[in-house]
Design a protein around this motif. Structure first.
Motif, mmCIF file in Angstrom:
data_model
loop_
_atom_site.group_PDB
_atom_site.id
_atom_site.type_symbol
_atom_site.label_atom_id
_atom_site.label_comp_id
_atom_site.label_asym_id
_atom_site.label_seq_id
_atom_site.Cartn_x
_atom_site.Cartn_y
_atom_site.Cartn_z
ATOM 1 N N GLN B 2 0.569 -1.083 0.321
ATOM 2 C CA GLN B 2 -0.184 0.174 -0.333
ATOM 3 C C GLN B 2 0.495 1.292 0.413
ATOM 4 N N GLN B 3 0.136 2.143 -0.598
ATOM 5 C CA GLN B 3 1.483 3.404 -0.755
ATOM 6 C C GLN B 3 -0.023 4.902 -0.502
ATOM 7 N N LEU B 4 0.909 5.292 0.717
ATOM 8 C CA LEU B 4 0.519 6.512 1.481
ATOM 9 C C LEU B 4 0.900 8.131 0.666
ATOM 10 N N ASN B 5 0.198 9.152 0.373
ATOM 11 C CA ASN B 5 1.501 10.282 -0.272
ATOM 12 C C ASN B 5 1.170 11.370 1.244
ATOM 13 N N GLY B 16 5.180 30.074 15.997
ATOM 14 C CA GLY B 16 3.426 30.902 16.131
ATOM 15 C C GLY B 16 2.817 30.968 15.312
ATOM 16 N N GLU B 17 3.635 30.109 14.268
ATOM 17 C CA GLU B 17 2.570 29.818 13.313
ATOM 18 C C GLU B 17 1.958 28.545 13.316
ATOM 19 N N ASP B 18 0.783 28.474 12.742
ATOM 20 C CA ASP B 18 0.082 27.179 12.214
ATOM 21 C C ASP B 18 0.867 26.207 10.483
ATOM 22 N N VAL B 19 0.132 24.824 10.861
ATOM 23 C CA VAL B 19 0.922 23.855 10.356
ATOM 24 C C VAL B 19 -0.340 22.601 10.132
ATOM 25 N N SER B 20 -0.138 22.346 8.610
ATOM 26 C CA SER B 20 -1.195 22.004 8.656
ATOM 27 C C SER B 20 -0.565 20.568 7.317
ATOM 28 N N MET B 21 -0.197 19.088 7.384
ATOM 29 C CA MET B 21 -0.006 18.402 6.429
ATOM 30 C C MET B 21 -0.791 16.564 6.241
ATOM 31 N N ASN B 22 -0.679 16.089 5.294
ATOM 32 C CA ASN B 22 -2.359 15.119 5.070
ATOM 33 C C ASN B 22 -1.324 14.773 4.661
ATOM 34 N N CYS B 23 -2.151 13.734 5.161
ATOM 35 C CA CYS B 23 -1.856 11.755 3.572
ATOM 36 C C CYS B 23 -3.560 11.245 3.029
ATOM 37 N N THR B 24 -2.928 10.853 1.782
ATOM 38 C CA THR B 24 -4.199 10.657 1.118
ATOM 39 C C THR B 24 -3.885 8.775 0.584
ATOM 40 N N SER B 25 -4.865 8.396 0.463
ATOM 41 C CA SER B 25 -4.525 7.301 -0.323
ATOM 42 C C SER B 25 -6.092 6.347 -1.212
ATOM 43 N N SER B 26 -4.792 5.383 -1.767
ATOM 44 C CA SER B 26 -6.670 5.032 -2.951
ATOM 45 C C SER B 26 -7.037 4.097 -1.961
ATOM 46 N N SER B 27 -6.367 3.441 -0.983
ATOM 47 C CA SER B 27 -7.347 2.355 -0.361
ATOM 48 C C SER B 27 -7.703 2.882 0.783
ATOM 49 N N ILE B 28 -8.589 2.099 1.836
ATOM 50 C CA ILE B 28 -9.493 2.740 2.822
ATOM 51 C C ILE B 28 -8.654 1.461 4.277
ATOM 52 N N PHE B 29 -8.281 2.376 4.498
ATOM 53 C CA PHE B 29 -7.803 2.214 5.987
ATOM 54 C C PHE B 29 -9.107 2.310 6.784
ATOM 55 N N ASN B 30 -8.251 1.347 8.648
ATOM 56 C CA ASN B 30 -9.379 1.035 9.082
ATOM 57 C C ASN B 30 -8.798 1.993 10.566
ATOM 58 N N THR B 31 -8.155 2.948 10.811
ATOM 59 C CA THR B 31 -6.837 3.443 11.745
ATOM 60 C C THR B 31 -6.468 4.499 10.918
ATOM 61 N N TRP B 32 -5.854 5.134 11.773
ATOM 62 C CA TRP B 32 -4.894 6.466 10.893
ATOM 63 C C TRP B 32 -3.940 6.522 11.980
ATOM 64 N N ILE B 67 -13.901 11.437 5.854
ATOM 65 C CA ILE B 67 -14.987 10.899 5.630
ATOM 66 C C ILE B 67 -14.417 9.832 4.664
ATOM 67 N N THR B 68 -14.258 9.910 3.843
ATOM 68 C CA THR B 68 -13.636 8.188 2.945
ATOM 69 C C THR B 68 -12.986 7.877 3.293
ATOM 70 N N ARG B 69 -12.334 7.982 4.544
ATOM 71 C CA ARG B 69 -11.427 7.060 4.859
ATOM 72 C C ARG B 69 -10.410 6.500 4.302
ATOM 73 N N LYS B 70 -10.182 7.352 3.273
ATOM 74 C CA LYS B 70 -9.011 7.436 2.303
ATOM 75 C C LYS B 70 -7.673 8.300 2.863
ATOM 76 N N GLY B 91 -1.331 4.417 8.406
ATOM 77 C CA GLY B 91 -2.691 3.423 7.968
ATOM 78 C C GLY B 91 -2.586 2.668 8.290
ATOM 79 N N LEU B 92 -3.777 1.298 8.701
ATOM 80 C CA LEU B 92 -4.016 0.826 9.620
ATOM 81 C C LEU B 92 -5.461 -0.025 8.861
#
Lengths: 114, 112
Positions: B2-5, B16-32, B67-70, B91-92
């Motif tokens: 599996q690949q996580l981007n 002091g700045e806020d930071v945001s990062m994310n992960c996406t996958s083509s597969s559904i995970f049950n746990t992040w 919501i999409t679990r991806k 992801g699990l």
């Protein structure tokens, strides 16, 4: 301190050689996992043992093997080493094999193959 | 496997700045899961997410299970120098940690 102990922290060895990495899990943890972390592949799961028995295999090469002993410590054996095997090898442990319990990582063993 | 981007690969911000990062996958995970790794240390669990849509905080850190679990994201508010490190999503797919798949990490640098 996660409670997972790995030795050695660093080692340098030549191609073709064999090394053994050792891991002591957290007290009470029955499950041990080995991961390889390299710059290009990230963290890759190698193998899992639960209470002395192999539970799951990931991207582990045939040149690599592992075992978990009755006292629950584990060893990862890497043989016929190649330059590409240079990486950080992590051991992790959890109480059981499922996700009801957190998995804890050791500080890693940094292997350099020259 | 599996690949996580995971993105961005790296960030250099002011304290002091806020930071945001994310992960996406083509597969559904049950746990992040979100981990932080300091130099010379193993990954340390920051936040675990078990249900789609779940939003969980740990101090200045907030993570959400898409919501999409991806997908999942991690926000750090009011960053401080000790936030420096590499952040990994993982992801699990089922109940065993042997299926834990890691993203390639986001390196965060914070300038005082």
């Amino acid at each position: 301190d996660s409670g997972v102990t790995q030795t050695p922290k660093h080692l340098i060895t030549a191609t073709g050689q064999r090394v053994t990495l050792r891991c002591s899990p957290r007290s009470g943890d029955l499950s041990v996992y080995w991961y390889q972390q390299s710059l290009d592949q990230g963290l890759q799961f190698l193998i899992q043992y639960y209470n002395g028995e192999e539970r799951a295999k990931g991207n582990i090469l045939e040149r690599f093997s592992a075992q978990q002993f009755p006292d629950l410590h584990s060893e990862l054996n890497l043989s016929s080493l190649e330059l590409g095997d240079s990486a950080l090898y992590f051991c992790a442990s959890s109480v059981a094999g499922g996700t009801g319990n957190t998995i804890y990582f050791g500080e890693g063993s940094w292997l350099t193959v020259v | 496997g599996q690949q996580l981007n995971q993105s961005p690969q790296s960030m250099f911000i002011q304290e002091g700045e806020d930071v945001s990062m994310n992960c996406t996958s083509s597969s559904i995970f049950n746990t992040w899961l979100w981990y932080k790794q300091d130099p010379g240390e193993g990954p340390v669990l920051l936040i675990a997410l078990y249900k789609a849509g779940e939003l969980t905080s740990n101090g200045r850190l907030t993570a959400q299970f898409g919501i999409t679990r991806k997908d999942s994201f991690l926000n750090i508010s009011a960053s401080i120098p000790s936030d420096v490190g590499i952040y990994f999503c993982a992801g699990l797919m089922n109940s065993g940690y042997s299926t834990l798949t890691f993203g390639k990490g986001t390196m965060l640098l914070v300038s005082p």
